[in-house]
Design an enzyme around this catalytic site. Structure first.
Site, PDB file in Angstrom:
ATOM      1  N   TYR A   1       1.158  -7.516  -6.243  1.00 47.99           N
ATOM      2  CA  TYR A   1       2.387  -7.015  -5.627  1.00 47.99           C
ATOM      3  C   TYR A   1       3.612  -7.744  -6.186  1.00 47.99           C
ATOM      4  O   TYR A   1       4.668  -7.142  -6.393  1.00 47.99           O
ATOM      5  CB  TYR A   1       2.313  -7.204  -4.107  1.00 47.99           C
ATOM      6  CG  TYR A   1       3.559  -6.788  -3.381  1.00 47.99           C
ATOM      7  CD1 TYR A   1       3.769  -5.460  -3.018  1.00 47.99           C
ATOM      8  CD2 TYR A   1       4.551  -7.724  -3.058  1.00 47.99           C
ATOM      9  CE1 TYR A   1       4.923  -5.085  -2.350  1.00 47.99           C
ATOM     10  CE2 TYR A   1       5.705  -7.352  -2.398  1.00 47.99           C
ATOM     11  CZ  TYR A   1       5.880  -6.029  -2.042  1.00 47.99           C
ATOM     12  OH  TYR A   1       7.028  -5.655  -1.396  1.00 47.99           O
TER      13      TYR A   1
ATOM     14  N   PHE B   1       7.951   0.282  10.135  1.00 46.11           N
ATOM     15  CA  PHE B   1       6.746   0.270   9.307  1.00 46.11           C
ATOM     16  C   PHE B   1       7.025  -0.357   7.948  1.00 46.11           C
ATOM     17  O   PHE B   1       6.244  -1.142   7.441  1.00 46.11           O
ATOM     18  CB  PHE B   1       6.240   1.710   9.143  1.00 46.11           C
ATOM     19  CG  PHE B   1       4.994   1.806   8.323  1.00 46.11           C
ATOM     20  CD1 PHE B   1       3.779   1.397   8.839  1.00 46.11           C
ATOM     21  CD2 PHE B   1       5.026   2.306   7.032  1.00 46.11           C
ATOM     22  CE1 PHE B   1       2.617   1.471   8.083  1.00 46.11           C
ATOM     23  CE2 PHE B   1       3.873   2.385   6.269  1.00 46.11           C
ATOM     24  CZ  PHE B   1       2.665   1.973   6.798  1.00 46.11           C
TER      25      PHE B   1
ATOM     26  N   HIS C   1      -8.365   0.341   3.233  1.00 45.09           N
ATOM     27  CA  HIS C   1      -8.301  -1.118   3.214  1.00 45.09           C
ATOM     28  C   HIS C   1      -9.698  -1.724   3.119  1.00 45.09           C
ATOM     29  O   HIS C   1      -9.853  -2.945   3.230  1.00 45.09           O
ATOM     30  CB  HIS C   1      -7.598  -1.646   4.467  1.00 45.09           C
ATOM     31  CG  HIS C   1      -6.148  -1.295   4.544  1.00 45.09           C
ATOM     32  ND1 HIS C   1      -5.281  -1.475   3.485  1.00 45.09           N
ATOM     33  CD2 HIS C   1      -5.388  -0.783   5.558  1.00 45.09           C
ATOM     34  CE1 HIS C   1      -4.058  -1.092   3.844  1.00 45.09           C
ATOM     35  NE2 HIS C   1      -4.109  -0.673   5.084  1.00 45.09           N
TER      36      HIS C   1
ATOM     37  N   LEU D   1      11.884   4.610  -5.342  1.00 42.36           N
ATOM     38  CA  LEU D   1      11.033   3.598  -4.723  1.00 42.36           C
ATOM     39  C   LEU D   1      11.785   2.339  -4.310  1.00 42.36           C
ATOM     40  O   LEU D   1      11.157   1.352  -3.906  1.00 42.36           O
ATOM     41  CB  LEU D   1       9.899   3.216  -5.682  1.00 42.36           C
ATOM     42  CG  LEU D   1       8.868   4.306  -5.981  1.00 42.36           C
ATOM     43  CD1 LEU D   1       7.929   3.869  -7.099  1.00 42.36           C
ATOM     44  CD2 LEU D   1       8.071   4.675  -4.735  1.00 42.36           C
ATOM     45  N   SER D   2      13.105   2.358  -4.371  1.00 42.32           N
ATOM     46  CA  SER D   2      13.866   1.204  -3.891  1.00 42.32           C
ATOM     47  C   SER D   2      13.578   1.015  -2.403  1.00 42.32           C
ATOM     48  O   SER D   2      13.331   1.969  -1.669  1.00 42.32           O
ATOM     49  CB  SER D   2      15.365   1.402  -4.112  1.00 42.32           C
ATOM     50  OG  SER D   2      15.877   2.369  -3.213  1.00 42.32           O
TER      51      SER D   2
ATOM     52  N   SER E   1       3.884  -9.982   7.477  1.00 42.32           N
ATOM     53  CA  SER E   1       4.015  -8.529   7.556  1.00 42.32           C
ATOM     54  C   SER E   1       2.922  -7.921   8.433  1.00 42.32           C
ATOM     55  O   SER E   1       3.166  -6.986   9.197  1.00 42.32           O
ATOM     56  CB  SER E   1       3.964  -7.935   6.148  1.00 42.32           C
ATOM     57  OG  SER E   1       4.243  -6.554   6.182  1.00 42.32           O
TER      58      SER E   1
ATOM     59  N   THR F   1       0.814  -1.216   0.000  1.00 39.68           N
ATOM     60  CA  THR F   1       0.000   0.000   0.000  1.00 39.68           C
ATOM     61  C   THR F   1       0.848   1.267   0.000  1.00 39.68           C
ATOM     62  O   THR F   1       0.664   2.154  -0.846  1.00 39.68           O
ATOM     63  CB  THR F   1      -0.933   0.007   1.227  1.00 39.68           C
ATOM     64  OG1 THR F   1      -1.440  -1.307   1.466  1.00 39.68           O
ATOM     65  CG2 THR F   1      -2.082   0.983   1.024  1.00 39.68           C
ATOM     66  N   THR F   2       1.762   1.375   0.945  1.00 38.23           N
ATOM     67  CA  THR F   2       2.583   2.580   1.077  1.00 38.23           C
ATOM     68  C   THR F   2       3.409   2.812  -0.182  1.00 38.23           C
ATOM     69  O   THR F   2       3.531   3.942  -0.668  1.00 38.23           O
ATOM     70  CB  THR F   2       3.507   2.454   2.302  1.00 38.23           C
ATOM     71  OG1 THR F   2       2.706   2.241   3.468  1.00 38.23           O
ATOM     72  CG2 THR F   2       4.350   3.707   2.482  1.00 38.23           C
ATOM     73  N   TRP F   3       3.980   1.764  -0.689  1.00 32.44           N
ATOM     74  CA  TRP F   3       4.787   1.807  -1.912  1.00 32.44           C
ATOM     75  C   TRP F   3       3.951   2.354  -3.070  1.00 32.44           C
ATOM     76  O   TRP F   3       4.384   3.234  -3.817  1.00 32.44           O
ATOM     77  CB  TRP F   3       5.247   0.387  -2.199  1.00 32.44           C
ATOM     78  CG  TRP F   3       6.486   0.241  -3.025  1.00 32.44           C
ATOM     79  CD1 TRP F   3       7.557   1.073  -3.077  1.00 32.44           C
ATOM     80  CD2 TRP F   3       6.779  -0.869  -3.883  1.00 32.44           C
ATOM     81  NE1 TRP F   3       8.503   0.549  -3.927  1.00 32.44           N
ATOM     82  CE2 TRP F   3       8.055  -0.630  -4.426  1.00 32.44           C
ATOM     83  CE3 TRP F   3       6.090  -2.024  -4.226  1.00 32.44           C
ATOM     84  CZ2 TRP F   3       8.657  -1.522  -5.312  1.00 32.44           C
ATOM     85  CZ3 TRP F   3       6.683  -2.914  -5.105  1.00 32.44           C
ATOM     86  CH2 TRP F   3       7.955  -2.662  -5.636  1.00 32.44           C
TER      87      TRP F   3
END
Length: 350
Positions: A245, A308, A160, A279-280, A190, A79-81
């Site tokens: 993903y 996180f 979510h 984004l690495s 996770s 999600t964050t990515w």
């Protein structure tokens, strides 16, 4: 499953009931951030903390706009990515702006406030003497649907919620929705660490116990498989982009181009390369605007657990997954996908 597009819907269409007393007592012994109990919603029995009861109609009747961009996932599915990728694509790769303002502010979490139990909020306020920290806690405990109504520029919204609990106005307006699915083995490990990290969840227990909750649809936003299958079904809608993903992880450049096209944005090869670097996983881990530093500063995140942003890898969960749990996941997966054409990418596919 039908996606309701009646924007004038007022009455929340699903039942909301507390889980049975014995189950609730067990859950409260493990999840210390919730103080009242947990509820299940509708025939699918979507699982949430008690505050969902008072917010359900507000969530459901939220007025989406046609230029909104929503990221919808089951937790810990990239999600964050995806949020950071989307925000930068839509904001002309303004890396300076992205670094200067937390992602939590640039991309509000639609339902976070329902995890801020009044007793936990009071505890956070007591622990923080700094007025700025107190104000941050007050803002974090306010419903995002109130904040979002006041935003006049393009809105970026994280959720979510499964598709049946999303505001019907999303489908009426054609707001963009990007759904990301991730395999259950990586998700559950996770998610276990996330529930230990966030004091609003406050999970205290071992991994095997957490896995049993997950498998039995007793973790927030579960049932996991129903969630994914609704996202899979929605992929045919013109305003929905479905991604795995696993493909994102292995084909990031291609993913960036796909997302940019979906959002009607053009990127040069140089732009794509810059975004791939940004984004690495190491950059994300060390980026204060992405790694929850502002939440840690006020004590919402524990200081003695994993961060996180963790590994960001595929099939990297061998430490937690025993052979017995791996077999349970495999059986659970086969049972839930036997009547579906949903299939996670394999190494051969990727």
């Amino acid at each position: 499953m039908q996606f309701n597009n009646n924007e004038n819907e007022e009455k929340f269409p699903y039942s909301i009931d507390f889980v049975d007393q014995d189950t609730n007592s067990k859950l409260l012994r493990n999840f210390h951030g919730e103080k009242t109990g947990f509820v299940q919603v509708g025939d699918d029995k979507w699982f949430f903390p008690s505050k969902y009861r008072d917010a359900a109609e507000h969530f459901y009747n939220f007025k989406a706009r046609s230029d909104d961009v929503w990221i919808a996932t089951y937790p810990r599915s990239g999600t964050t990515w995806t949020q950071e990728m989307v925000w930068l694509i839509c904001n002309n790769l303004d890396f300076d702006a992205a670094r200067s303002e937390p992602l939590t502010k640039r991309f509000p979490f639609f339902e976070f406030h329902m995890f801020m139990h009044d007793k936990m909020k009071a505890q956070f306020l007591m622990e923080n003497e700094n007025p700025a920290n107190k104000e941050f806690i007050e803002q974090a405990s306010k419903p995002a649907y109130e904040l979002l109504d006041s935003i006049t520029t393009r809105r970026y919204i994280k959720t979510h919620f499964p598709f049946t609990l999303l505001p019907p106005s999303i489908f009426k307006t054609g707001a963009k929705v990007i759904y990301v699915a991730r395999n259950p083995s990586d998700v559950v490990v996770s998610y276990y660490h996330l529930n230990r990290l966030y004091r609003t969840q406050g999970y205290q227990g071992d991994f095997e116990t957490f896995y049993s909750y997950f498998e039995n649809d007793l973790t927030p936003w579960s049932p996991y498989w129903t969630h994914l299958k609704q996202g899979w079904q929605a992929r045919s809608l013109p305003n929905v982009l479905f991604m795995f993903y696993e493909n994102m992880n292995k084909k990031l450049s291609e993913t960036i181009r796909t997302v940019a096209s979906f959002l009607d944005k053009k990127l040069s090869d140089e732009d794509v390369n810059k975004l791939v670097d940004h984004l690495s996983i190491d950059n994300c881990k060390n980026n204060p605007s992405m790694n929850g530093a502002e939440l840690k500063a006020v004590g919402i995140l524990n200081h003695n657990t994993q961060g996180f942003i963790r590994k960001g890898k595929v099939n990297s969960s061998d430490h937690e997954l025993t052979d017995e749990i791996k077999q349970r996941i495999q059986k659970w997966t086969l049972n839930n996908l036997k009547d579906s054409n949903l299939k996670f990418p394999t190494s051969n596919d990727i």
